[in-house]
Design an enzyme around this catalytic site. Sequence first.
Site, mmCIF file in Angstrom:
data_model
loop_
_atom_site.group_PDB
_atom_site.id
_atom_site.type_symbol
_atom_site.label_atom_id
_atom_site.label_comp_id
_atom_site.label_asym_id
_atom_site.label_seq_id
_atom_site.Cartn_x
_atom_site.Cartn_y
_atom_site.Cartn_z
ATOM 1 C CB SER A 20 48.752 -3.637 12.593
ATOM 2 O OG SER A 20 47.485 -3.992 12.075
ATOM 3 N N GLY A 21 49.018 -1.367 9.795
ATOM 4 C CA GLY A 21 49.257 -1.371 8.452
ATOM 5 C C GLY A 21 48.472 -2.178 7.481
ATOM 6 C CB THR A 23 44.581 0.031 4.554
ATOM 7 O OG1 THR A 23 43.448 -0.377 5.480
ATOM 8 C CG2 THR A 23 44.031 0.482 3.386
ATOM 9 C CE1 TYR A 58 36.639 4.220 16.690
ATOM 10 C CE2 TYR A 58 37.033 3.431 19.290
ATOM 11 C CZ TYR A 58 37.324 3.345 17.726
ATOM 12 O OH TYR A 58 38.193 2.496 17.365
ATOM 13 C CD GLN A 69 32.438 -4.524 17.104
ATOM 14 O OE1 GLN A 69 32.267 -5.434 16.202
ATOM 15 N NE2 GLN A 69 33.193 -3.497 17.188
ATOM 16 C CD GLU A 92 41.732 -3.499 6.009
ATOM 17 O OE1 GLU A 92 41.022 -2.974 5.186
ATOM 18 O OE2 GLU A 92 42.280 -2.583 7.020
ATOM 19 C CD GLU A 160 41.065 4.809 14.080
ATOM 20 O OE1 GLU A 160 40.548 3.850 13.327
ATOM 21 O OE2 GLU A 160 42.137 5.510 13.887
HETATM 22 C C1 LIG Z 1 35.609 -7.007 12.524
HETATM 23 C C2 LIG Z 1 36.050 -5.660 12.889
HETATM 24 C C3 LIG Z 1 36.638 -4.548 12.655
HETATM 25 C C4 LIG Z 1 36.554 -3.672 13.289
HETATM 26 C C5 LIG Z 1 36.971 -2.220 13.363
HETATM 27 N N1 LIG Z 1 36.857 -1.361 14.605
HETATM 28 C C6 LIG Z 1 37.216 -0.185 14.593
HETATM 29 C C7 LIG Z 1 38.701 -0.164 14.932
HETATM 30 C C8 LIG Z 1 38.919 1.037 14.064
HETATM 31 O O1 LIG Z 1 38.892 2.454 14.736
HETATM 32 C C9 LIG Z 1 37.968 1.274 12.761
HETATM 33 C C10 LIG Z 1 38.565 0.816 11.551
HETATM 34 O O2 LIG Z 1 39.412 -0.530 11.666
HETATM 35 O O3 LIG Z 1 36.878 0.394 13.235
HETATM 36 C C11 LIG Z 1 36.031 -2.101 15.400
HETATM 37 O O4 LIG Z 1 35.522 -1.242 16.679
HETATM 38 N N2 LIG Z 1 35.522 -3.096 15.432
HETATM 39 C C12 LIG Z 1 35.579 -3.983 14.585
HETATM 40 N N3 LIG Z 1 35.414 -5.321 14.157
#
Ligand SMILES: Cc1cc2cn([C@H]3C[C@H](O)[C@@H](CO)O3)c(=O)nc2[nH]1
Length: 224
Positions: A20-21, A23, A58, A69, A92, A160
């Site tokens: 979504s932009g 960064t 992933y 997480q 962010e 991704e």
């Molecule tokens: C807080 C938070 C950020 C975040 C990002 N991501 C993933 C989504 C994108 O592919 C990558 C960078 O945002 O990390 C995630 O799986 N779980 C997350 N939890």
Amino acid sequence: KMSANNVKPFTVFVEGNIGSGKTTFLEHFRQFEDITLLTEPVEMWRDLKGCNLLELMYKDPEKWAMTFQSYVSLTMLDMHRRPASTPVKLMERSLFSARYCFVEHMMRNNTLHPAQFAVLDEWFRFIQHNIPIDADLIVYLKTSPSIVYQRIKKRARSEEQCVPLSYIEELHRLHEDWLINRIHAECPAPVLVLDADLDLSQITDEYKRSEHQILRKAVNVVMS
Ligand SMILES: Cc1cc2cn([C@H]3C[C@H](O)[C@@H](CO)O3)c(=O)nc2[nH]1
């Protein structure tokens, strides 16, 4: 009035879907010396003692989502806790998007076992009740799933590339429930919604709208 370096800074979470932009938005504020920018520590998630937790998650979500997480939450807590010597701090994402968007999705689609979800949720509740991590403002870069899906393909972050549109759509709905429908009372900060479907050439006007709101509030913090 406490000196600038130990007053709680005006804290802004920059939230939004993958691609979504966020960064790019944060980089726009690098021009101001009164703002501390904390961008998402993706590089830490890609290299923890040689392990790429983002890629592991992933590639095999059922096996690695909990580990990923857990580490994401630790790095976000570190950012929440980091003192800022400036009147404004832009982060962010946050522990709130971690819990309400990503962990929520992984629980609903059974990527996380109920026992794993319960542990992550207990950590979130404990932190939320015992450590001041609240925002004063949330900037929500609101996007359409189809638009950010194309951006993800174009950005081509290797981990991704296997992300399906359905995942992006579900994350969008969870962001909308949290930031537009306000279904979670624990995070009462006002939300400034920006149209982040705009492409780079047009989005500067949208940034200007948030700049005014953020810097004006910052002046209040410093003057208070
Ligand atoms: C807080 C938070 C950020 C975040 C990002 N991501 C993933 C989504 C994108 O592919 C990558 C960078 O945002 O990390 C995630 O799986 N779980 C997350 N939890």
